[in-house]
Design an enzyme around this catalytic site. Structure first.
Site, PDB file in Angstrom:
ATOM      1  N   PHE A   8      -0.737  17.172   3.223  1.00 50.83           N
ATOM      2  CA  PHE A   8      -1.289  16.581   2.000  1.00 50.83           C
ATOM      3  C   PHE A   8      -0.163  16.363   0.986  1.00 50.83           C
ATOM      4  O   PHE A   8       0.375  17.310   0.425  1.00 50.83           O
ATOM      5  CB  PHE A   8      -2.391  17.463   1.411  1.00 50.83           C
ATOM      6  N   GLU A  20       0.852  -1.194   0.000  1.00 47.45           N
ATOM      7  CA  GLU A  20       0.000   0.000   0.000  1.00 47.45           C
ATOM      8  C   GLU A  20       0.888   1.245   0.000  1.00 47.45           C
ATOM      9  O   GLU A  20       2.012   1.209   0.509  1.00 47.45           O
ATOM     10  CB  GLU A  20      -0.889  -0.061   1.259  1.00 47.45           C
ATOM     11  N   ASP A  21       0.388   2.328  -0.564  1.00 48.66           N
ATOM     12  CA  ASP A  21       1.210   3.552  -0.585  1.00 48.66           C
ATOM     13  C   ASP A  21       1.159   4.286   0.749  1.00 48.66           C
ATOM     14  O   ASP A  21       2.176   4.754   1.238  1.00 48.66           O
ATOM     15  CB  ASP A  21       0.801   4.489  -1.735  1.00 48.66           C
ATOM     16  N   ASP A  65      -3.599   5.990   6.305  1.00 46.67           N
ATOM     17  CA  ASP A  65      -4.123   7.261   6.799  1.00 46.67           C
ATOM     18  C   ASP A  65      -5.052   6.944   7.970  1.00 46.67           C
ATOM     19  O   ASP A  65      -4.602   6.699   9.085  1.00 46.67           O
ATOM     20  CB  ASP A  65      -4.839   7.925   5.614  1.00 46.67           C
ATOM     21  N   ARG A 107       0.843  11.600  -9.850  1.00 51.70           N
ATOM     22  CA  ARG A 107       1.273  10.248  -9.496  1.00 51.70           C
ATOM     23  C   ARG A 107       2.645   9.932 -10.079  1.00 51.70           C
ATOM     24  O   ARG A 107       3.382   9.117  -9.534  1.00 51.70           O
ATOM     25  CB  ARG A 107       0.264   9.210 -10.007  1.00 51.70           C
TER      26      ARG A 107
END
Ligand code: PRP
Length: 195
Positions: free
Chosen positions: A167, A114-115, A118, A180
């Site tokens: 962010f 997973e990137d 959160d 991306r």
């Protein structure tokens, strides 16, 4: 084409700061790939096919491609797509499955890639869903972790970098599907996402 660079395209100008350079990311991803491979080999738990390494589309694609390239053990690859509802800058935590794995994972060693973690809701949902298929083991590697954002308890087995609640975009992470393909990870200027 030689003249084309990030400066020239202007995408980098949308970043207020660079959090992680491409070089820092690559170096950490190589470390993680070796660590993960060593753990699986030491475990004695691998079969001849090695782990099934699962990419969560789309944000994890960059991390995934680099991580598996540097893992010196046999692996098979698979992809899963999850949709999380919410605003363009924060997920609501409601998730649904858009594309399932192609292969069966019963009895297999599985690593989810997973990137970013959160709220933790996406991975909690996925782990519940995949555990029910009775894999031999199920671990998670996440490039980024924002522990201050957790809404449910969740701890990845492998983490690239713990970061503050900013962010961030780049290296797979997007705002409205953009950024991306930046090789670095940076903090997006608020004027780029605030209405
Ligand atoms: C992002 C990210 C994780 C998830 C993390 O996905 O890639 O999958 O949110 O958030 P959580 O811990 O709060 O659940 P997103 O829905 O933006 O899709 P994408 O991967 O296609 O960018």
């Amino acid at each position: 084409m030689d003249k084309l660079n990030w400066e020239f395209t202007g995408m980098e100008h949308d970043l207020e700061s660079i959090l992680l350079t491409g070089e820092q990311i690559q170096s950490r991803v190589r470390e993680l790939a070796n660590l993960i491979a060593e753990d699986y080999m030491a475990d004695g738990g691998m079969d001849a096919r090695g782990p099934v390494v699962v990419c969560i589309l789309k944000g994890a694609v960059m991390f995934y491609a680099d991580l598996i390239r540097f893992m010196p053990i046999p692996i098979s690859i698979d992809f899963i797509s999850i949709s999380s509802y919410g605003s363009k800058t924060a997920s609501s935590g409601e998730v649904s499955l858009k594309k399932d794995l192609d292969g069966k994972i019963e009895g297999r060693v599985v690593l989810i890639v997973e990137d970013i973690v959160d709220s933790g809701l996406t991975l909690s949902y996925l782990l519940r869903m995949l555990s029910a298929r009775n894999p031999r083991s199920l671990k998670v590697a996440a490039l980024l972790d924002k522990p201050s954002r957790r809404r449910v308890p969740f701890q990845a087995d492998y983490i690239g970098f713990a970061i503050e609640d900013k962010f961030v975009v780049g290296y797979g992470l997007d705002f409205d599907q953009l950024y991306r393909n930046l090789p670095m990870i940076g903090v997006l200027k608020p004027e780029c996402y605030e209405p």
